[in-house]
Design a protein around this motif. Structure first.
Motif, PDB file in Angstrom:
ATOM      1  N   LYS A  23       0.817  -1.216   0.000  1.00 26.73           N
ATOM      2  CA  LYS A  23       0.000   0.000   0.000  1.00 26.73           C
ATOM      3  C   LYS A  23       0.849   1.263   0.000  1.00 26.73           C
ATOM      4  O   LYS A  23       0.443   2.284  -0.535  1.00 26.73           O
ATOM      5  CB  LYS A  23      -0.919  -0.003   1.225  1.00 26.73           C
ATOM      6  CG  LYS A  23      -2.040  -1.033   1.153  1.00 26.73           C
ATOM      7  CD  LYS A  23      -2.955  -0.894   2.359  1.00 26.73           C
ATOM      8  CE  LYS A  23      -4.106  -1.893   2.262  1.00 26.73           C
ATOM      9  NZ  LYS A  23      -5.010  -1.799   3.439  1.00 26.73           N
ATOM     10  N   ASN A  24       2.016   1.174   0.625  1.00 31.71           N
ATOM     11  CA  ASN A  24       2.844   2.369   0.775  1.00 31.71           C
ATOM     12  C   ASN A  24       4.106   2.311  -0.070  1.00 31.71           C
ATOM     13  O   ASN A  24       4.686   1.234  -0.277  1.00 31.71           O
ATOM     14  CB  ASN A  24       3.244   2.551   2.243  1.00 31.71           C
ATOM     15  CG  ASN A  24       2.058   2.939   3.111  1.00 31.71           C
ATOM     16  OD1 ASN A  24       1.023   3.364   2.605  1.00 31.71           O
ATOM     17  ND2 ASN A  24       2.205   2.788   4.417  1.00 31.71           N
ATOM     18  N   ASN A  25       4.499   3.479  -0.551  1.00 31.82           N
ATOM     19  CA  ASN A  25       5.774   3.639  -1.247  1.00 31.82           C
ATOM     20  C   ASN A  25       6.765   4.343  -0.325  1.00 31.82           C
ATOM     21  O   ASN A  25       6.426   4.723   0.797  1.00 31.82           O
ATOM     22  CB  ASN A  25       5.566   4.413  -2.542  1.00 31.82           C
ATOM     23  CG  ASN A  25       4.696   3.647  -3.519  1.00 31.82           C
ATOM     24  OD1 ASN A  25       4.875   2.457  -3.708  1.00 31.82           O
ATOM     25  ND2 ASN A  25       3.740   4.332  -4.133  1.00 31.82           N
ATOM     26  N   THR A  26       7.986   4.534  -0.802  1.00 27.99           N
ATOM     27  CA  THR A  26       9.046   5.064   0.057  1.00 27.99           C
ATOM     28  C   THR A  26       9.699   6.299  -0.544  1.00 27.99           C
ATOM     29  O   THR A  26      10.015   6.325  -1.733  1.00 27.99           O
ATOM     30  CB  THR A  26      10.137   3.994   0.291  1.00 27.99           C
ATOM     31  OG1 THR A  26       9.562   2.872   0.960  1.00 27.99           O
ATOM     32  CG2 THR A  26      11.278   4.548   1.136  1.00 27.99           C
ATOM     33  N   VAL A  27       9.913   7.296   0.306  1.00 30.34           N
ATOM     34  CA  VAL A  27      10.685   8.492  -0.041  1.00 30.34           C
ATOM     35  C   VAL A  27      11.879   8.544   0.912  1.00 30.34           C
ATOM     36  O   VAL A  27      11.733   8.279   2.114  1.00 30.34           O
ATOM     37  CB  VAL A  27       9.838   9.773   0.106  1.00 30.34           C
ATOM     38  CG1 VAL A  27      10.704  11.025  -0.061  1.00 30.34           C
ATOM     39  CG2 VAL A  27       8.705   9.772  -0.911  1.00 30.34           C
ATOM     40  N   THR A  28      13.058   8.853   0.382  1.00 27.70           N
ATOM     41  CA  THR A  28      14.240   8.946   1.242  1.00 27.70           C
ATOM     42  C   THR A  28      14.935  10.292   1.067  1.00 27.70           C
ATOM     43  O   THR A  28      14.915  10.885  -0.012  1.00 27.70           O
ATOM     44  CB  THR A  28      15.251   7.824   0.930  1.00 27.70           C
ATOM     45  OG1 THR A  28      15.704   7.950  -0.422  1.00 27.70           O
ATOM     46  CG2 THR A  28      14.640   6.460   1.139  1.00 27.70           C
ATOM     47  N   LEU A  29      15.565  10.717   2.142  1.00 24.21           N
ATOM     48  CA  LEU A  29      16.427  11.897   2.147  1.00 24.21           C
ATOM     49  C   LEU A  29      17.787  11.434   2.657  1.00 24.21           C
ATOM     50  O   LEU A  29      17.883  10.879   3.754  1.00 24.21           O
ATOM     51  CB  LEU A  29      15.871  12.982   3.075  1.00 24.21           C
ATOM     52  CG  LEU A  29      14.428  13.441   2.829  1.00 24.21           C
ATOM     53  CD1 LEU A  29      13.970  14.362   3.956  1.00 24.21           C
ATOM     54  CD2 LEU A  29      14.317  14.147   1.484  1.00 24.21           C
ATOM     55  N   VAL A  30      18.837  11.649   1.862  1.00 20.00           N
ATOM     56  CA  VAL A  30      20.171  11.174   2.225  1.00 20.00           C
ATOM     57  C   VAL A  30      21.181  12.301   2.118  1.00 20.00           C
ATOM     58  O   VAL A  30      21.234  13.014   1.108  1.00 20.00           O
ATOM     59  CB  VAL A  30      20.609  10.000   1.315  1.00 20.00           C
ATOM     60  CG1 VAL A  30      22.010   9.535   1.688  1.00 20.00           C
ATOM     61  CG2 VAL A  30      19.621   8.839   1.408  1.00 20.00           C
ATOM     62  N   SER A  31      21.980  12.460   3.166  1.00 19.27           N
ATOM     63  CA  SER A  31      22.999  13.510   3.163  1.00 19.27           C
ATOM     64  C   SER A  31      23.983  13.260   4.300  1.00 19.27           C
ATOM     65  O   SER A  31      23.722  12.462   5.212  1.00 19.27           O
ATOM     66  CB  SER A  31      22.355  14.887   3.344  1.00 19.27           C
ATOM     67  OG  SER A  31      23.337  15.896   3.458  1.00 19.27           O
ATOM     68  N   LYS A  32      25.109  13.948   4.261  1.00 15.63           N
ATOM     69  CA  LYS A  32      26.037  13.935   5.391  1.00 15.63           C
ATOM     70  C   LYS A  32      25.628  14.959   6.444  1.00 15.63           C
ATOM     71  O   LYS A  32      26.102  14.910   7.569  1.00 15.63           O
ATOM     72  CB  LYS A  32      27.451  14.236   4.901  1.00 15.63           C
ATOM     73  CG  LYS A  32      28.000  13.164   3.979  1.00 15.63           C
ATOM     74  CD  LYS A  32      29.367  13.546   3.449  1.00 15.63           C
ATOM     75  CE  LYS A  32      29.851  12.489   2.456  1.00 15.63           C
ATOM     76  NZ  LYS A  32      31.160  12.848   1.867  1.00 15.63           N
ATOM     77  N   ASP A  33      24.739  15.882   6.076  1.00 18.12           N
ATOM     78  CA  ASP A  33      24.307  16.956   6.975  1.00 18.12           C
ATOM     79  C   ASP A  33      23.022  16.535   7.687  1.00 18.12           C
ATOM     80  O   ASP A  33      21.906  16.787   7.234  1.00 18.12           O
ATOM     81  CB  ASP A  33      24.075  18.240   6.169  1.00 18.12           C
ATOM     82  CG  ASP A  33      23.842  19.457   7.049  1.00 18.12           C
ATOM     83  OD1 ASP A  33      23.461  19.284   8.226  1.00 18.12           O
ATOM     84  OD2 ASP A  33      24.041  20.585   6.550  1.00 18.12           O
ATOM     85  N   ARG A  34      23.197  15.888   8.820  1.00 22.60           N
ATOM     86  CA  ARG A  34      22.066  15.360   9.575  1.00 22.60           C
ATOM     87  C   ARG A  34      21.085  16.469   9.987  1.00 22.60           C
ATOM     88  O   ARG A  34      19.873  16.323   9.876  1.00 22.60           O
ATOM     89  CB  ARG A  34      22.586  14.627  10.807  1.00 22.60           C
ATOM     90  CG  ARG A  34      21.505  14.063  11.707  1.00 22.60           C
ATOM     91  CD  ARG A  34      22.122  13.300  12.859  1.00 22.60           C
ATOM     92  NE  ARG A  34      21.100  12.663  13.671  1.00 22.60           N
ATOM     93  CZ  ARG A  34      21.220  11.481  14.241  1.00 22.60           C
ATOM     94  NH1 ARG A  34      22.333  10.794  14.078  1.00 22.60           N
ATOM     95  NH2 ARG A  34      20.252  10.973  14.977  1.00 22.60           N
ATOM     96  N   LYS A  35      21.623  17.568  10.456  1.00 22.21           N
ATOM     97  CA  LYS A  35      20.772  18.657  10.944  1.00 22.21           C
ATOM     98  C   LYS A  35      19.880  19.199   9.837  1.00 22.21           C
ATOM     99  O   LYS A  35      18.678  19.435  10.052  1.00 22.21           O
ATOM    100  CB  LYS A  35      21.653  19.769  11.523  1.00 22.21           C
ATOM    101  CG  LYS A  35      20.870  20.898  12.171  1.00 22.21           C
ATOM    102  CD  LYS A  35      21.808  21.925  12.803  1.00 22.21           C
ATOM    103  CE  LYS A  35      21.031  23.060  13.453  1.00 22.21           C
ATOM    104  NZ  LYS A  35      21.933  24.062  14.078  1.00 22.21           N
ATOM    105  N   PHE A  36      20.452  19.388   8.650  1.00 20.12           N
ATOM    106  CA  PHE A  36      19.654  19.936   7.554  1.00 20.12           C
ATOM    107  C   PHE A  36      18.585  18.941   7.105  1.00 20.12           C
ATOM    108  O   PHE A  36      17.439  19.328   6.820  1.00 20.12           O
ATOM    109  CB  PHE A  36      20.550  20.313   6.375  1.00 20.12           C
ATOM    110  CG  PHE A  36      19.810  20.933   5.233  1.00 20.12           C
ATOM    111  CD1 PHE A  36      19.160  22.147   5.380  1.00 20.12           C
ATOM    112  CD2 PHE A  36      19.739  20.290   4.006  1.00 20.12           C
ATOM    113  CE1 PHE A  36      18.450  22.712   4.325  1.00 20.12           C
ATOM    114  CE2 PHE A  36      19.037  20.843   2.947  1.00 20.12           C
ATOM    115  CZ  PHE A  36      18.379  22.065   3.111  1.00 20.12           C
TER     116      PHE A  36
END
Length: 286
Positions: free
Chosen positions: A243-256
């Motif tokens: 039912k659900n799809n996935t969105v990801t956010l990847v970076s070295k800047d954890r805070k941002f």
């Protein structure tokens, strides 16, 4: 074009994995992907080729030129079709040279099982078996460079070296139980060349969304363009028959990345999860 010494000392931003062999059951590239992620290295390419000299030569030259770190897997055993060393040597105009330390370690630490029908083996006597074993310690060596930079021993309890060619190609065995600890053991040799020597790696946020990809494509396209200059990659992945799809956010800047989570959750009408698919059981229960 960068020199060998430049390739051997520059900051490592990108990596590639070359799987070599005619009969591939590959888990090494997945392991390398996780290893790169933990070190903040961007794994740009995984390629699988057969035990073919021309293919190995072409791939080794191309990857060495394009990526900061190249790891090969497979083709360094004692048999006729193990041609990785000789092919990569030819790619860069090098000779195969008996590595004395590797040879001594092989004699001391090598665990070679002897069958009942096999005659007694003696390292001091020339034989087809000795010739075959020596193939594994004849390495591509540039005799004008420091030998210590061309053969690394990540494990004091193992004789198998990581052969380093052209400054950035690292030749590893294909057997996962050897490949995995040797790749882990490579870290101390390259840690001072990482963009983040503290090895905080990349940071990933996973958001589960009930919306089809087409419904969120416009928003994610605009988001990706906005955050890309700050080093954030936005991913969108369909999950077939879920039912659900996935969105990801990847970076070295954890805070941002954390500053973006609420906005993304609202725009994709989703929820943050720790592991992709963790809300599948909740769907089934309802």
């Amino acid at each position: 074009m960068a020199s060998v010494e430049e390739r051997n000392s520059r900051t490592i931003h990108t990596a590639a994995c070359l799987i070599i062999g005619d009969e591939i059951h590959d888990t090494n590239s997945a392991f390398m992907a996780k290893w790169c992620f933990s070190l903040g290295i961007s794994l740009k390419r995984v390629e699988v080729i057969e035990d073919d000299e021309a293919e190995i030569i072409e791939a080794a030259r191309r990857m060495s030129d394009r990526y900061d770190l190249v790891v090969t897997s497979g083709g360094i055993g004692p048999t006729h079709d193990d041609i990785t060393y000789q092919s990569i040597a030819k790619a860069f105009g090098l000779n195969l040279v008996l590595h004395e330390e590797a040879f001594e370690r092989m004699k001391k630490l090598g665990r070679f099982k002897r069958t009942e029908s096999e005659p007694e083996f003696n390292w001091d006597v020339e034989s087809p078996v000795k010739t075959a074993r020596l193939r594994m310690v004849r390495l591509p060596i540039d005799e004008s460079r420091d030998l210590a930079k061309q053969a690394l021993f990540p494990d004091d309890k193992a004789w198998v070296p990581i052969s380093v060619v052209n400054g950035n190609i690292h030749i590893l065995p294909g057997v996962p139980k050897l490949f995995e600890p040797m790749l882990k053991g490579l870290k101390p040799f390259i840690v001072d060349r990482l963009e983040d020597p503290e090895c905080n790696g990349l940071y990933r946020v996973i958001i589960s969304t009930p919306l089809p990809e087409s419904n969120i494509a416009d928003y994610l396209t605009k988001l990706a363009a906005r955050v890309e200059p700050k080093g954030v990659k936005v991913g969108s992945y369909p999950r077939w028959q879920k039912k659900n799809n996935t969105v990801t956010l990847v970076s070295k800047d954890r805070k941002f990345v954390e500053s973006l989570v609420r906005e993304v959750v609202e725009n994709v009408k989703g929820r943050r999860v720790l592991v992709e698919g963790e809300d599948d059981e909740e769907e089934a229960a309802t």
